[in-house]
Design a protein around this motif. Structure first.
Motif, PDB file in Angstrom:
ATOM      1  N   ALA A 279       0.832  -1.207   0.000  1.00 44.65           N
ATOM      2  CA  ALA A 279       0.000   0.000   0.000  1.00 44.65           C
ATOM      3  C   ALA A 279       0.865   1.255   0.000  1.00 44.65           C
ATOM      4  O   ALA A 279       0.561   2.237  -0.691  1.00 44.65           O
ATOM      5  N   ILE A 280       1.949   1.225   0.772  1.00 40.16           N
ATOM      6  CA  ILE A 280       2.850   2.383   0.830  1.00 40.16           C
ATOM      7  C   ILE A 280       3.517   2.601  -0.523  1.00 40.16           C
ATOM      8  O   ILE A 280       3.633   3.742  -1.001  1.00 40.16           O
ATOM      9  N   TYR A 281       3.949   1.510  -1.157  1.00 39.36           N
ATOM     10  CA  TYR A 281       4.552   1.627  -2.492  1.00 39.36           C
ATOM     11  C   TYR A 281       3.545   2.217  -3.483  1.00 39.36           C
ATOM     12  O   TYR A 281       3.901   3.044  -4.336  1.00 39.36           O
ATOM     13  N   LEU A 282       2.281   1.780  -3.366  1.00 36.72           N
ATOM     14  CA  LEU A 282       1.237   2.301  -4.250  1.00 36.72           C
ATOM     15  C   LEU A 282       1.021   3.790  -4.012  1.00 36.72           C
ATOM     16  O   LEU A 282       0.876   4.568  -4.968  1.00 36.72           O
ATOM     17  N   LEU A 283       1.023   4.199  -2.742  1.00 34.72           N
ATOM     18  CA  LEU A 283       0.841   5.614  -2.424  1.00 34.72           C
ATOM     19  C   LEU A 283       1.994   6.452  -2.969  1.00 34.72           C
ATOM     20  O   LEU A 283       1.782   7.543  -3.513  1.00 34.72           O
ATOM     21  N   ILE A 284       3.217   5.942  -2.829  1.00 34.12           N
ATOM     22  CA  ILE A 284       4.385   6.670  -3.333  1.00 34.12           C
ATOM     23  C   ILE A 284       4.321   6.791  -4.855  1.00 34.12           C
ATOM     24  O   ILE A 284       4.572   7.869  -5.417  1.00 34.12           O
ATOM     25  N   ALA A 285       3.978   5.670  -5.517  1.00 34.30           N
ATOM     26  CA  ALA A 285       3.873   5.694  -6.981  1.00 34.30           C
ATOM     27  C   ALA A 285       2.787   6.671  -7.426  1.00 34.30           C
ATOM     28  O   ALA A 285       2.968   7.438  -8.384  1.00 34.30           O
ATOM     29  N   THR A 286       1.649   6.640  -6.716  1.00 28.87           N
ATOM     30  CA  THR A 286       0.555   7.554  -7.054  1.00 28.87           C
ATOM     31  C   THR A 286       0.973   9.003  -6.844  1.00 28.87           C
ATOM     32  O   THR A 286       0.649   9.886  -7.646  1.00 28.87           O
ATOM     33  N   LEU A 287       1.697   9.248  -5.754  1.00 28.91           N
ATOM     34  CA  LEU A 287       2.165  10.599  -5.457  1.00 28.91           C
ATOM     35  C   LEU A 287       3.072  11.115  -6.570  1.00 28.91           C
ATOM     36  O   LEU A 287       2.945  12.268  -7.013  1.00 28.91           O
ATOM     37  N   ILE A 288       3.969  10.260  -7.040  1.00 32.26           N
ATOM     38  CA  ILE A 288       4.882  10.652  -8.118  1.00 32.26           C
ATOM     39  C   ILE A 288       4.100  10.962  -9.394  1.00 32.26           C
ATOM     40  O   ILE A 288       4.354  11.969 -10.076  1.00 32.26           O
ATOM     41  N   ILE A 289       3.122  10.095  -9.711  1.00 31.29           N
ATOM     42  CA  ILE A 289       2.317  10.298 -10.922  1.00 31.29           C
ATOM     43  C   ILE A 289       1.506  11.585 -10.817  1.00 31.29           C
ATOM     44  O   ILE A 289       1.426  12.375 -11.770  1.00 31.29           O
ATOM     45  N   VAL A 290       0.903  11.814  -9.629  1.00 28.56           N
ATOM     46  CA  VAL A 290       0.090  13.027  -9.441  1.00 28.56           C
ATOM     47  C   VAL A 290       0.948  14.273  -9.577  1.00 28.56           C
ATOM     48  O   VAL A 290       0.545  15.259 -10.221  1.00 28.56           O
ATOM     49  N   ILE A 291       2.142  14.250  -8.981  1.00 32.73           N
ATOM     50  CA  ILE A 291       3.034  15.407  -9.076  1.00 32.73           C
ATOM     51  C   ILE A 291       3.432  15.655 -10.527  1.00 32.73           C
ATOM     52  O   ILE A 291       3.445  16.804 -10.997  1.00 32.73           O
ATOM     53  N   ALA A 292       3.751  14.568 -11.255  1.00 36.51           N
ATOM     54  CA  ALA A 292       4.142  14.713 -12.663  1.00 36.51           C
ATOM     55  C   ALA A 292       3.000  15.297 -13.485  1.00 36.51           C
ATOM     56  O   ALA A 292       3.208  16.208 -14.312  1.00 36.51           O
ATOM     57  N   ILE A 293       1.778  14.775 -13.258  1.00 33.35           N
ATOM     58  CA  ILE A 293       0.616  15.289 -13.993  1.00 33.35           C
ATOM     59  C   ILE A 293       0.356  16.746 -13.628  1.00 33.35           C
ATOM     60  O   ILE A 293       0.068  17.585 -14.495  1.00 33.35           O
ATOM     61  N   ALA A 294       0.469  17.049 -12.323  1.00 35.87           N
ATOM     62  CA  ALA A 294       0.212  18.413 -11.873  1.00 35.87           C
ATOM     63  C   ALA A 294       1.205  19.394 -12.489  1.00 35.87           C
ATOM     64  O   ALA A 294       0.830  20.496 -12.912  1.00 35.87           O
ATOM     65  N   ILE A 295       2.477  18.979 -12.529  1.00 42.10           N
ATOM     66  CA  ILE A 295       3.501  19.857 -13.119  1.00 42.10           C
ATOM     67  C   ILE A 295       3.221  20.077 -14.600  1.00 42.10           C
ATOM     68  O   ILE A 295       3.293  21.207 -15.111  1.00 42.10           O
ATOM     69  N   PHE A 296       2.881  18.983 -15.301  1.00 43.36           N
ATOM     70  CA  PHE A 296       2.595  19.097 -16.739  1.00 43.36           C
ATOM     71  C   PHE A 296       1.392  20.003 -16.997  1.00 43.36           C
ATOM     72  O   PHE A 296       1.435  20.907 -17.844  1.00 43.36           O
ATOM     73  N   VAL A 297       0.306  19.757 -16.244  1.00 44.05           N
ATOM     74  CA  VAL A 297      -0.916  20.539 -16.452  1.00 44.05           C
ATOM     75  C   VAL A 297      -0.708  21.997 -16.067  1.00 44.05           C
ATOM     76  O   VAL A 297      -1.136  22.917 -16.778  1.00 44.05           O
ATOM     77  N   SER A 298      -0.037  22.208 -14.920  1.00 43.19           N
ATOM     78  CA  SER A 298       0.154  23.585 -14.463  1.00 43.19           C
ATOM     79  C   SER A 298       1.026  24.375 -15.434  1.00 43.19           C
ATOM     80  O   SER A 298       0.777  25.560 -15.687  1.00 43.19           O
TER      81      SER A 298
END
Length: 354
Positions: A279-298
Motif C-alpha cells: 500500500a505504501i509503495y502504491l501511495l508513493i507511486a501515485t504521489l509521483i504520478i500526481v506530481i508529474a501530472i500536476a507539473i505538466f498541467v500547471s
C-alpha cells in the motif's frame, strides 16, 4: 513591474490534485488495513487454536488409553484377590506390553504396597496424591513427578480395585515415562519462532521444547498466556522477557492441564506488514504520478498566462507592437489572449488620436 508570485496557480493546482488523489487513497488504505488486520488476527488465532486442539486431542487420547487399560486390568480376578503372588504376573504383563510403563503396582486400602512388576521391596504409598484421589472417590488419580532413574517428568496413573459388591479393596497404579506424550508437543514447530508447551494444574512444566525447563519442571504459572487464560482469555498478545511481542492461545486438557501454543507476533502477522508495504509503495507511486501530472498541467496553463502577463507589462511601458500567441485556442486562455490583443489595439488607436 509585476509582483513576484509566492503561491501561484502551479502550486495551487498541485495541492488540489494531491488532495483529490490522496484522500481517497488514504481512505482505501485505512479500510483495507483494518480489514486485513481483522482477517489476519482471526486466521492467526484459528491456526494456533487448531494446533493446540490437535495436541490436546493427542494428550487426552494417550491418557484415555492408559485409563482404559487400568480399568480393564483392575477388573481382573488376580487384581481383586489383593494377593501379590497372583497380581505380579499380571503387573509384569502391563510393563511388558506398554513400553512407556516402567512400573505397575497395587496398594491396599491402608496405603501398603502389595504387588509390583519390578520385584523390588514393597513400599508405603498411603501419602501419595494419586492414592488419596482414588480413596477419596475419584475414578482416576494422577501425579506428575520427576523419575528417579530418568531424571525426566513421569506420570503415575491410578484407579480403584473393587470387589464384586463394589467395595473398594485397593488401588492399581502404573508409573509411565512421558516420552510418547511429550514427543509430539516438543516437536511441534509453528513457523520459525513458534512452539507449544504443556503444564499441569499447578503450572509446572510437563512438556517443553527447552529440555532443561522440562527436566526441572519449571513453574510457568506466571506465564502471560497462562495468567490470561486463568482470567478467561484464551487468546492473548504479550511481550516476553526479551521485549518481543508474542501471540498465544491456551486451552485446557481433560486432565486439567494447560496447553499453550505461541508465536512471534511479527512473524504471525507478516501478511499485514507485506500488504502495508504494498500500500505504501502504491501511495508513493501515485504521489509521483500526481506530481508529474500536476507539473505538466500547471505548466500548460501557467506558461501562456505568464506570457500574457509579460505582454501586459510591456503594454504599460509603451511597447505596443507585440505578437500574441494562443489566439486560436478555444479555451479561457485563448479568450484572455484575444482580450489582451484588443487591449493593445485600443491603446494604439487611442494614442494615434492624440
Amino acid at each position: 513591474m509585476s509582483e513576484k508570485v509566492t503561491f501561484g496557480i502551479s502550486q495551487k493546482l498541485l495541492l488540489i490534485l494531491l488532495v483529490v488523489a490522496l484522500i481517497p487513497l488514504f481512505s482505501i488504505w485505512f479500510v483495507s488495513y483494518q480489514s486485513i488486520t481483522g482477517l489476519t488476527t482471526e486466521k492467526v488465532n484459528q491456526e494456533l487454536a487448531a494446533i493446540n486442539t490437535n495436541l490436546i486431542t493427542h494428550v487426552d487420547d494417550w491418557v484415555d488409553m492408559n485409563q482404559r487399560m487400568l480399568l480393564q486390568n483392575a477388573s481382573l480376578q488376580e487384581m481383586q484377590s489383593m494377593n501379590s503372588f497372583l497380581q505380579n504376573p499380571a503387573l509384569e504383563t502391563i510393563t511388558e506390553y506398554y513400553d512407556w510403563a516402567y512400573l505397575a503396582f497395587t496398594i491396599d486400602f491402608d496405603g501398603n504396597n502389595i504387588g509390583r512388576s519390578d520385584g523390588k521391596k514393597n513400599k508405603f504409598y498411603g501419602d501419595r496424591s494419586y492414592f488419596k484421589q482414588v480413596v477419596e472417590g475419584k475414578q482416576f488419580g494422577q501425579q506428575i513427578l520427576i523419575g528417579k532413574t530418568s531424571g525426566k517428568p513421569a506420570m503415575v496413573l491410578s484407579t480403584g480395585i473393587f470387589d464384586k459388591a463394589g467395595q473398594l479393596k485397593g488401588v492399581l497404579a502404573q508409573a509411565m515415562t512421558l516420552t510418547k506424550l511429550s514427543g509430539k508437543i516438543i516437536n511441534t514447530q509453528i513457523g520459525e519462532t513458534g512452539f507449544s508447551f504443556l503444564v499441569d494444574g499447578e503450572g509446572e512444566v510437563i512438556a517443553h521444547p527447552d529440555a532443561d525447563m522440562t527436566r526441572s519442571r519449571v513453574d510457568l504459572s506466571n506465564h502471560d498466556a497462562i495468567q490470561a487464560f486463568q482470567q478467561g482469555q484464551s487468546y492473548t498478545v504479550f511481550e516476553n522477557s526479551n521485549g518481543e511481542k508474542i501471540v498465544s492461545v491456551a486451552q485446557k486438557t481433560a486432565q486439567g492441564w494447560t496447553m499453550v501454543s505461541q508465536q512471534n507476533y511479527v512473524e504471525a502477522y507478516r501478511l499485514i506488514k507485506s500488504e502495508n508495504q504494498k500500500a505504501i509503495y502504491l501511495l508513493i507511486a501515485t504521489l509521483i504520478i500526481v506530481i508529474a501530472i500536476a507539473i505538466f498541467v500547471s505548466r500548460s496553463l501557467t506558461a501562456p498566462i505568464r506570457e500574457l502577463t509579460k505582454i501586459a507589462d510591456k503594454y504599460s511601458q509603451g511597447q505596443l507592437d507585440l505578437k500574441i500567441s494562443g489566439l486560436d485556442r478555444g479555451d479561457e486562455i485563448g479568450q484572455l489572449s484575444q482580450s489582451i490583443q484588443r487591449l493593445g489595439t485600443s491603446i494604439r488607436m487611442a494614442i494615434s488620436r492624440m
